[in-house]
Design a protein around this motif. Structure first.
Motif, short mmCIF file in Angstrom:
data_model
loop_
_atom_site.label_atom_id
_atom_site.label_comp_id
_atom_site.label_asym_id
_atom_site.label_seq_id
_atom_site.Cartn_x
_atom_site.Cartn_y
_atom_site.Cartn_z
N PHE A 19 -45.30 -21.24 -50.78
CA PHE A 19 -45.07 -20.60 -52.04
C PHE A 19 -45.21 -19.11 -51.68
N SER A 20 -46.23 -18.51 -50.73
CA SER A 20 -46.33 -17.28 -50.57
C SER A 20 -45.28 -16.73 -49.81
N MET A 21 -44.59 -17.34 -48.94
CA MET A 21 -43.54 -16.86 -48.08
C MET A 21 -42.14 -17.01 -48.72
N HIS A 22 -41.49 -16.18 -48.83
CA HIS A 22 -39.95 -15.98 -49.43
C HIS A 22 -38.84 -16.26 -48.68
N GLY A 23 -39.11 -16.11 -47.41
CA GLY A 23 -38.00 -16.14 -46.59
C GLY A 23 -37.75 -17.78 -46.13
N THR A 24 -36.78 -18.25 -46.00
CA THR A 24 -36.43 -19.66 -45.48
C THR A 24 -34.96 -19.24 -44.47
N MET A 25 -35.02 -20.15 -43.49
CA MET A 25 -33.82 -19.85 -42.43
C MET A 25 -33.71 -21.06 -41.51
N TRP A 26 -32.42 -20.94 -40.92
CA TRP A 26 -32.05 -22.01 -39.90
C TRP A 26 -31.84 -21.09 -38.66
N ALA A 27 -32.17 -21.75 -37.55
CA ALA A 27 -31.96 -21.23 -36.10
C ALA A 27 -31.50 -22.45 -35.33
N ARG A 28 -30.87 -22.19 -33.99
CA ARG A 28 -30.41 -23.22 -33.37
C ARG A 28 -30.91 -22.99 -31.85
N GLN A 29 -31.17 -24.07 -31.04
CA GLN A 29 -31.18 -24.03 -29.58
C GLN A 29 -30.07 -24.94 -28.85
N ALA A 30 -29.28 -24.13 -28.14
CA ALA A 30 -28.51 -24.90 -27.37
C ALA A 30 -29.21 -25.28 -25.89
N PRO A 31 -28.77 -26.17 -25.13
CA PRO A 31 -29.52 -26.47 -23.94
C PRO A 31 -29.43 -25.43 -22.97
N GLY A 32 -30.57 -24.91 -22.46
CA GLY A 32 -30.81 -23.81 -21.37
C GLY A 32 -30.51 -22.58 -22.20
N LYS A 33 -30.69 -22.32 -23.47
CA LYS A 33 -30.54 -21.17 -24.13
C LYS A 33 -31.66 -20.82 -25.00
N LEU A 71 -33.52 -19.27 -28.68
CA LEU A 71 -33.34 -19.93 -29.89
C LEU A 71 -32.35 -18.65 -30.65
N GLU A 72 -31.39 -19.22 -31.36
CA GLU A 72 -30.49 -18.38 -31.96
C GLU A 72 -30.42 -18.35 -33.40
N TRP A 73 -30.90 -17.26 -34.08
CA TRP A 73 -30.95 -17.31 -35.49
C TRP A 73 -29.50 -17.60 -36.14
N VAL A 74 -29.41 -18.41 -37.08
CA VAL A 74 -28.09 -18.78 -37.85
C VAL A 74 -27.99 -18.43 -39.22
N SER A 75 -28.89 -18.52 -40.08
CA SER A 75 -28.63 -18.09 -41.39
C SER A 75 -30.18 -18.10 -42.28
N GLY A 76 -30.18 -17.26 -43.34
CA GLY A 76 -31.39 -17.30 -43.86
C GLY A 76 -31.11 -17.02 -45.41
N ILE A 77 -32.09 -17.21 -46.12
CA ILE A 77 -32.10 -17.26 -47.91
C ILE A 77 -33.58 -16.93 -48.27
N TYR A 78 -33.44 -15.99 -49.09
CA TYR A 78 -34.76 -15.91 -49.99
C TYR A 78 -35.06 -16.73 -51.02
N SER A 79 -36.39 -16.99 -51.53
CA SER A 79 -36.76 -18.00 -52.36
C SER A 79 -35.88 -18.11 -53.66
N ASP A 80 -35.53 -16.77 -54.11
CA ASP A 80 -34.66 -16.66 -55.29
C ASP A 80 -33.20 -17.23 -55.21
N GLY A 81 -32.81 -17.47 -53.90
CA GLY A 81 -31.39 -17.74 -53.66
C GLY A 81 -30.33 -16.60 -53.90
N VAL A 82 -30.64 -15.70 -54.22
CA VAL A 82 -29.73 -14.53 -54.78
C VAL A 82 -28.79 -14.38 -53.67
N GLU A 83 -29.06 -13.94 -52.34
CA GLU A 83 -28.62 -13.50 -51.42
C GLU A 83 -28.57 -14.48 -50.07
N SER A 84 -27.72 -14.50 -49.40
CA SER A 84 -27.51 -15.37 -48.15
C SER A 84 -27.15 -14.47 -47.22
#
Length: 121
Positions: free
Chosen positions: A29-43, A45-58
């Motif tokens: 609850f104290s951390m407001h950021g949530t996100m997705w990242a991905r890792q392809a074989p041999g590469k 970590l690539e950041w994909v998407s993020g959203i704050y807890s209030d869901g206002v902006e993506s």
């Protein structure tokens, strides 16, 4: 401690869709950021998407903009990644994360175990 569990991965044809849920538990609850990242074989970590807890902006990486949608169910503490028009280059292990912000690379951040997404005909 923060605990994150991704699911919903699998094999999908190019142009298909998948929705990945991530269940969160612990003292998040104290951390407001949530996100997705991905890792392809041999590469790295690539950041994909993020959203704050209030869901206002993506926020999205250019590679997925217009195709992926991030959302939250705050009542159930679940993060989602809706993936449409999938391409072979989307093949990777997808991770959900929690941090103060909405991009990867923070001094303090937590990641789940990941779920495999394979896009192939």
């Amino acid at each position: 401690q923060v605990q994150l569990v991704e699911s919903g991965g699998g094999l999908v044809q190019p142009g298909g869709s998948l929705r990945l849920p991530c269940a969160a538990s612990g003292s998040t609850f104290s951390m407001h950021g949530t996100m997705w990242a991905r890792q392809a074989p041999g590469k790295g970590l690539e950041w994909v998407s993020g959203i704050y807890s209030d869901g206002v902006e993506s926020y999205y990486a250019d590679s997925v903009k217009g195709r992926f949608t991030i959302s939250r169910d705050t009542a159930k503490n679940i993060l989602y990644l809706q993936m449409n028009n999938l391409k072979p280059e989307d093949t990777a292990v997808y991770f959900c994360g929690k941090a103060w912000g909405v991009v990867a690379g923070a001094a303090e951040e937590y990641w789940g175990q990941g779920t495999q997404v394979t896009v192939s005909s």
